[in-house]
Design a protein around this motif. Structure first.
Motif, PDB file in Angstrom:
ATOM      1  N   HIS A   1      -5.277  -5.665   9.130  1.00 16.62           N
ATOM      2  CA  HIS A   1      -5.394  -5.995   7.704  1.00 16.62           C
ATOM      3  C   HIS A   1      -4.157  -6.734   7.185  1.00 16.62           C
ATOM      4  O   HIS A   1      -3.390  -6.192   6.387  1.00 16.62           O
ATOM      5  CB  HIS A   1      -5.596  -4.679   6.938  1.00 16.62           C
TER       6      HIS A   1
ATOM      7  N   ASN B   1     -10.386  -9.152   5.522  1.00 17.57           N
ATOM      8  CA  ASN B   1      -9.731  -9.338   4.230  1.00 17.57           C
ATOM      9  C   ASN B   1      -8.255  -9.712   4.418  1.00 17.57           C
ATOM     10  O   ASN B   1      -7.377  -9.197   3.747  1.00 17.57           O
ATOM     11  CB  ASN B   1      -9.878  -8.075   3.370  1.00 17.57           C
TER      12      ASN B   1
ATOM     13  N   TYR C   1       0.822  -1.211   0.000  1.00 11.63           N
ATOM     14  CA  TYR C   1       0.000   0.000   0.000  1.00 11.63           C
ATOM     15  C   TYR C   1       0.864   1.272   0.000  1.00 11.63           C
ATOM     16  O   TYR C   1       0.328   2.370   0.064  1.00 11.63           O
ATOM     17  CB  TYR C   1      -0.890   0.045   1.234  1.00 11.63           C
TER      18      TYR C   1
ATOM     19  N   ARG D   1      -5.803   3.625   8.480  1.00 13.01           N
ATOM     20  CA  ARG D   1      -5.612   2.250   8.029  1.00 13.01           C
ATOM     21  C   ARG D   1      -4.156   1.844   8.285  1.00 13.01           C
ATOM     22  O   ARG D   1      -3.305   2.674   8.520  1.00 13.01           O
ATOM     23  CB  ARG D   1      -5.931   2.108   6.543  1.00 13.01           C
TER      24      ARG D   1
ATOM     25  N   GLU E   1     -14.358  -3.970   5.562  1.00 15.07           N
ATOM     26  CA  GLU E   1     -14.191  -5.238   4.851  1.00 15.07           C
ATOM     27  C   GLU E   1     -14.460  -6.370   5.833  1.00 15.07           C
ATOM     28  O   GLU E   1     -13.888  -6.398   6.924  1.00 15.07           O
ATOM     29  CB  GLU E   1     -12.794  -5.338   4.226  1.00 15.07           C
TER      30      GLU E   1
ATOM     31  N   TYR F   1      -1.853   0.005  -5.640  1.00 17.95           N
ATOM     32  CA  TYR F   1      -3.284   0.330  -5.755  1.00 17.95           C
ATOM     33  C   TYR F   1      -3.496   1.441  -6.784  1.00 17.95           C
ATOM     34  O   TYR F   1      -4.599   1.947  -6.947  1.00 17.95           O
ATOM     35  CB  TYR F   1      -3.863   0.737  -4.389  1.00 17.95           C
TER      36      TYR F   1
ATOM     37  N   GLU G   1      -3.220  -8.582   4.767  1.00 17.76           N
ATOM     38  CA  GLU G   1      -3.813  -8.984   3.489  1.00 17.76           C
ATOM     39  C   GLU G   1      -2.855  -9.739   2.560  1.00 17.76           C
ATOM     40  O   GLU G   1      -3.254 -10.638   1.837  1.00 17.76           O
ATOM     41  CB  GLU G   1      -4.317  -7.727   2.768  1.00 17.76           C
TER      42      GLU G   1
HETATM   43 FE   LIG Z   1      -6.626  -4.202   1.383  1.00 15.53          FE
END
Ligand SMILES: [Fe+2]
Length: 708
Positions: free
Chosen positions: A472, A500, A352, A426, A608, A389, A474
């Motif tokens: 997260h 997620n 990210y 986040r 999520e 992303y 992920e």
């Molecule tokens: Fe994600």
């Protein structure tokens, strides 16, 4: 180009064990020295209604020091450069050949090949030009077509003839190039004999503005007097950051262009590059690729033996401006210093890294200033390289990530959702809700990150009574997933506090583990989609995409998996289990509604959501403790669960499937798993000064898992 930030830095590692060295790289435009000061990070949430930023003095391990400011720059854009000069004396003829597929025409020239004063470019109008010494040049008069393969054939003869032939593969007979009999009018003959001693660059020129190419290049070759002096086959060693030459010098790939991409021969008869490498003989270059700023080191820290495992922040400051570089200190391998291990999702943080959100608005700056939040946003500094992303200049998805550059969103106080009515955090900042809670509860912990888990396997975490994830987790490599599975199956206690999680397969580069690859193949909730034929990772040849599509759905590890996604909003869970054997989870909790509050989306079940699906788990006796349904229809079912507009994989009404399941189960050899299935769960922990039913519930779980 947007100006660089005043002061910023990064470290060569995101995590280290005692005895290991962390090097810090800083660029400062200050006229004075900058200072570096070490803190331990407890809370990274700048929300004044919550705990705020909490950092403890850590000068015991690093004396605050001053260092000379200096500006350090960086140049985005990927290309291939020969490892040595290519030297040639050209007496009769020079021929340069390659295949190329342009992706976009840009405002500036794009370089296909550069060798000394010899330059082949694609201009903003789509014409190809070859420029040679003495002002000799030749250009096509018909524009190339983007997204189509073309052959390029440049011939320069001592007889005075110069020809540039560009042919499109899809319009076979249409020769869109031009050939000119230059003769002496153009000075072609006078160039000979021509001696060149210079490195070769593919997809970029030399100098301050390399004018990088956006597109694919295949099979470049340089022939002198009928003899090949340089030739490269990009179908060889696809996993490498370099290319072995057939003739001439080898190539180094700078800024990690993408390999394992379809080439001109790809005909959809094979989808894995390992099986027909000749179909994957192209490299995809981008003018915004950048994975390592390659700054010079300013200072370093050798992690002292007595430095507690934890999250630290190296703050650098000059003339009132600052940057703050987090890093994670782990215990020595095989030396537990606590019963609880916090697994920090550094792979997910990196994947990210510099996520420029499309919803960023300058109105966020007011809140950022009022909260004294981290001032910079990747959206404002796109040239630092964006995240996986985001998309490249040419519209293709960014599939490489690295922490060896300034990552603005990996900073204490950074706001991901600046317009949210909650903290809007986040990843690193959101996970600090858990860290702050652990400190508030007096629960000791060690830190292990994805890096150690990938490198050391289960040995990095074996022996801990419990391992807890953040919000997260992920992105996982095969190695991290194997390690977690081994840990659980050998009696470990796995506490998954996110949503997620364990979703995408990623690969680290064997030549530089800081470099990560993600293919967004076939399915899943995606920021972009990999192209057909490009689902296999270049770094190791594995099938990319969802772990679920690789036969390892998250349900196999933690009993639940991704099912619904919506805005950054949260809901409460409703208790559904009243089994006496599970009463320990709810000890001290009289409410049936759990987590109808929080700093992430105002509810513990949000954003999520993961649910149980007994078709995907391993048949354990899984107890659903609490659930949260999408009663207001604000969430979507994730693509891999959908079939048609009326049906989904479960066969149940969609409203019954869009939910978070909080679960508990035991595994063989005494292992146990507790999982929440929500990204916003941790945001509820600090609510009401840590006095709330989510906090109590997690305390009960910790007590059970840690045996305290
Ligand atoms: Fe994600």
């Amino acid at each position: 180009m947007t100006q660089d930030v005043f002061i910023a830095g990064y470290s060569d590692k995101l995590s280290a064990r005692p005895g290991e060295t962390v090097r810090f790289f800083v660029s400062s435009r200050a006229s004075t020295d900058f200072t570096a000061t070490l803190y331990r990070s407890i809370s990274a949430d700048p929300n004044p209604e919550g705990a705020g930023i909490i950092e403890e003095d850590a000068s015991l391990y690093f004396n605050s020091s001053s260092f000379t400011s200096r500006y350090q720059g960086f140049t985005p854009g990927s290309f291939a450069q020969s490892t040595a000069d290519l030297q040639a004396d050209i007496n009769n003829d020079l021929v340069i050949k390659l295949w190329f597929m342009p992706k976009i025409l840009s405002a500036a020239d794009q370089t296909l090949l550069a060798w000394g004063d010899i330059l082949i470019i694609l201009d903003p109008q789509g014409m190809i030009s070859a420029k040679l010494p003495g002002g000799v040049s030749i250009s096509t008069v018909v524009a190339v077509k983007c997204n189509q393969w073309h052959s390029l054939d440049l011939k320069v003869l001592a007889s005075g003839v110069m020809a540039l032939n560009i042919q499109s593969m899809t319009t076979e007979k249409a020769d869109i190039g031009t050939a000119r009999d230059g003769g002496s009018d153009f000075g072609v003959a006078q160039m000979f004999p021509l001696s060149v001693t210079s490195p070769v660059r593919i997809a970029a020129g030399f100098g301050n503005a390399p004018n990088c190419f956006n597109g694919k290049i295949e099979a470049p070759e340089i022939l002198v007097d009928g003899i090949s002096v340089a030739e490269w086959d990009f179908s060889q060693s696809i996993s490498s950051l370099s290319v072995k030459a057939i003739t001439g010098p080898d190539l180094l790939l700078k800024n990690a262009p993408t390999r394992g991409v379809t080439g001109r021969k790809w005909d959809a008869t094979e989808f894995c590059w390992r099986h027909k490498p000749e179909h994957y003989a192209a490299i995809s270059f981008h003018d915004d690729d950048i994975y390592d700023f390659e700054w010079d080191s300013d200072f370093e820290l050798v992690i002292p033996d007595d430095m507690p495992s934890g999250i630290y922040v190296m703050r650098i400051e000059a003339e009132g401006q600052y940057d703050a570089m987090p890093f994670f200190v782990c215990p020595p391998l095989g030396t537990r210093r606590a019963d609880l291990c916090v697994l920090v999702s550094t792979f997910t943080y990196t994947i990210y890294g510099n996520h420029a959100r499309p919803d960023f608005e300058s109105s966020w700056l007011k809140k950022i200033s009022a909260w004294n939040a981290y001032p910079h946003n990747p959206t404002q500094y796109r040239h630092y390289g964006l995240s996986t992303y985001n998309n490249h200049t040419d519209g293709s998805g960014i599939c490489h990530a690295s922490h060896k550059r300034v990552l603005f969103n990996l900073r204490p106080g950074y706001l991901t959702f600046g317009g949210a009515t909650c903290s809007g955090l986040r990843h690193f900042q959101a996970d600090s809700h858990l860290i702050a809670w652990l400190h508030n509860q007096g629960i000791d912990y060690d830190i292990i990150t994805d890096d150690e888990l990938d490198r050391d396997g289960v040995a990095a975490i074996s022996g801990y009574k419990a391992l807890v994830t953040g919000s997260h987790p992920e992105y996982h490599t095969k190695q991290t997933l194997d390690a977690l599975t081994d840990y659980r199956d050998n009696g470990g206690g796995l506490i998954y506090l996110g949503g997620n999680g364990f979703y995408w397969r990623i690969v680290r580069h064997s030549e530089d583990p800081a470099l990560l690859e993600i293919r967004r193949s076939e399915d899943g909730l995606r920021a972009w989609a990999s192209e057909p034929g490009e689902y296999y990772n270049a770094f190791d040849g594995s099938y990319g995409g969802l772990w679920r599509r690789n036969g390892r759905p998250p349900q196999k590890l933690v009993g639940i998996g991704f099912t619904a996604q919506g805005n950054f909003v949260g809901m409460p869970y409703k208790r559904v289990c009243y089994d006496k054997n599970m009463a320990w989870v709810f000890d001290g909790i009289n409410d049936d509604l759990l987590g109808d509050f929080g700093f992430s989306g105002h509810g513990a079940a949000g954003f999520e959501l993961d649910r149980r699906d007994e078709k995907l788990d391993e048949g354990e006796d899984i107890t659903i403790l609490a659930q949260s349904f999408d009663e207001d229809n604000r969430f979507i079912l994730v693509p891999e669960e959908m079939l048609t507009h009326l049906t989904n994989l479960s066969g149940d009404p969609e409203a019954d499937v869009k939910r978070a399941d909080m679960v508990y189960f035991k595994t063989a050899k005494g292992g146990q798993v507790f999982a929440t299935g929500s990204i916003t769960f941790c945001g509820s922990l600090p609510w009401n000064n840590y006095d709330n039913n989510i906090s109590t519930l997690l305390k009960n779980v910790m007590r059970k898992f840690l045996g305290s």
